[in-house]
Design an enzyme around this catalytic site. Structure first.
Site, short mmCIF file in Angstrom:
data_model
loop_
_atom_site.label_atom_id
_atom_site.label_comp_id
_atom_site.label_asym_id
_atom_site.label_seq_id
_atom_site.Cartn_x
_atom_site.Cartn_y
_atom_site.Cartn_z
N GLN A 1 150.31 -11.73 104.89
CA GLN A 1 149.67 -11.58 106.21
C GLN A 1 150.54 -12.14 107.32
O GLN A 1 150.32 -11.82 108.49
CB GLN A 1 148.31 -12.28 106.23
CG GLN A 1 147.25 -11.57 105.41
CD GLN A 1 145.91 -12.29 105.55
OE1 GLN A 1 145.64 -13.22 104.82
NE2 GLN A 1 145.09 -11.85 106.48
N CYS B 1 138.38 -10.40 107.92
CA CYS B 1 139.78 -10.66 107.58
C CYS B 1 140.58 -10.84 108.86
O CYS B 1 140.40 -10.08 109.81
CB CYS B 1 140.33 -9.48 106.79
SG CYS B 1 142.06 -9.65 106.34
N LEU B 2 141.45 -11.85 108.88
CA LEU B 2 142.26 -12.10 110.08
C LEU B 2 143.17 -10.91 110.38
O LEU B 2 143.59 -10.73 111.52
CB LEU B 2 143.11 -13.37 109.89
CG LEU B 2 142.31 -14.68 109.77
CD1 LEU B 2 143.26 -15.84 109.49
CD2 LEU B 2 141.48 -14.95 111.01
N HIS C 1 144.95 -9.41 98.67
CA HIS C 1 146.04 -9.24 99.65
C HIS C 1 147.39 -9.20 98.94
O HIS C 1 148.25 -8.40 99.28
CB HIS C 1 146.06 -10.42 100.64
CG HIS C 1 145.21 -10.22 101.85
ND1 HIS C 1 145.36 -9.17 102.73
CD2 HIS C 1 144.19 -10.97 102.36
CE1 HIS C 1 144.48 -9.28 103.72
NE2 HIS C 1 143.75 -10.36 103.52
N HIS D 1 139.55 -12.43 97.67
CA HIS D 1 140.01 -11.70 98.86
C HIS D 1 141.51 -11.90 99.05
O HIS D 1 142.26 -10.94 99.26
CB HIS D 1 139.21 -12.20 100.07
CG HIS D 1 139.61 -11.63 101.39
ND1 HIS D 1 138.74 -10.88 102.16
CD2 HIS D 1 140.77 -11.71 102.10
CE1 HIS D 1 139.37 -10.52 103.28
NE2 HIS D 1 140.59 -11.01 103.28
N GLU D 2 141.96 -13.17 98.92
CA GLU D 2 143.38 -13.46 99.15
C GLU D 2 144.25 -12.92 98.02
O GLU D 2 145.37 -12.44 98.26
CB GLU D 2 143.62 -14.96 99.33
CG GLU D 2 142.83 -15.62 100.47
CD GLU D 2 142.95 -14.90 101.80
OE1 GLU D 2 143.99 -14.28 102.07
OE2 GLU D 2 141.97 -14.95 102.58
N GLY E 1 141.08 -18.47 104.78
CA GLY E 1 142.07 -18.13 103.76
C GLY E 1 143.19 -17.33 104.39
O GLY E 1 143.00 -16.71 105.44
ZN ZN Z 1 142.18 -11.02 104.59
#
Ligand code: ZN
Length: 158
Positions: free
Chosen positions: A51, A89-90, A135, A131-132, A46
């Protein structure tokens, strides 16, 4: 398409609430294409637009190998159940934590054609979407984690 740089840690853009998309134009198409490529390259499931430094309400989420959902201005209409699962998370490389999420959610959003879509998600996809969407509100999983896993635990999960 191009791979964009993924912002990390507490970069200020990651902590801002993102803006609603008013026009779905060529810039949005390019962003979505780049996000897909960036997510694939980073081996993620995701990605939220902020991000990659674009503070707009846009996210993508993968379901399995084949499907990538593209959601513009997503809104959670219903959430049910509670479960705790492991997330990473990236933007927070190397950290994993146990995060409580709803088991099932219904999300409405626009697709890239500007049509309203309604997505019912359970399990992993529901977790990714929550999660997204966090963000997009400037929230990281580390804010909600009941605890972070220590390196020893991570080894045993490999
Ligand atoms: Zn994330």
């Amino acid at each position: 398409m191009a791979i964009r740089i993924i912002l990390r840690d507490d970069h200020p853009v990651l902590r801002q609430k993102t803006a609603e998309v008013k026009n779905i134009n060529s810039g949005v198409f390019r962003l979505l294409d780049d996000m897909r490529e960036t997510m694939r390259e980073a081996d993620g499931v995701g990605l939220a637009a902020n991000q990659v430094g674009v503070s707009k309400r846009i996210l993508i989420a993968a379901e399995g190998e084949e499907t990538i959902y593209e959601l513009i201005n997503p809104c959670c209409e219903l959430s049910e159940g509670d479960e705790v699962g492991t997330e990473g998370c990236l933007s927070v490389p190397g950290k994993y934590g146990e995060v409580p999420r709803s088991t099932k959610i219904i999300v409405t959003a626009l697709n890239r054609e500007g049509q309203k879509i309604r997505l019912t998600a359970e399990g992993l996809l529901a977790r990714i979407l929550q999660h997204e969407m966090d963000h997009l509100d400037g929230i990281l999983f580390t804010d909600k984690a009941l605890r972070l896993l220590d390196p020893e635990e991570l080894k045993s999960e490999d």
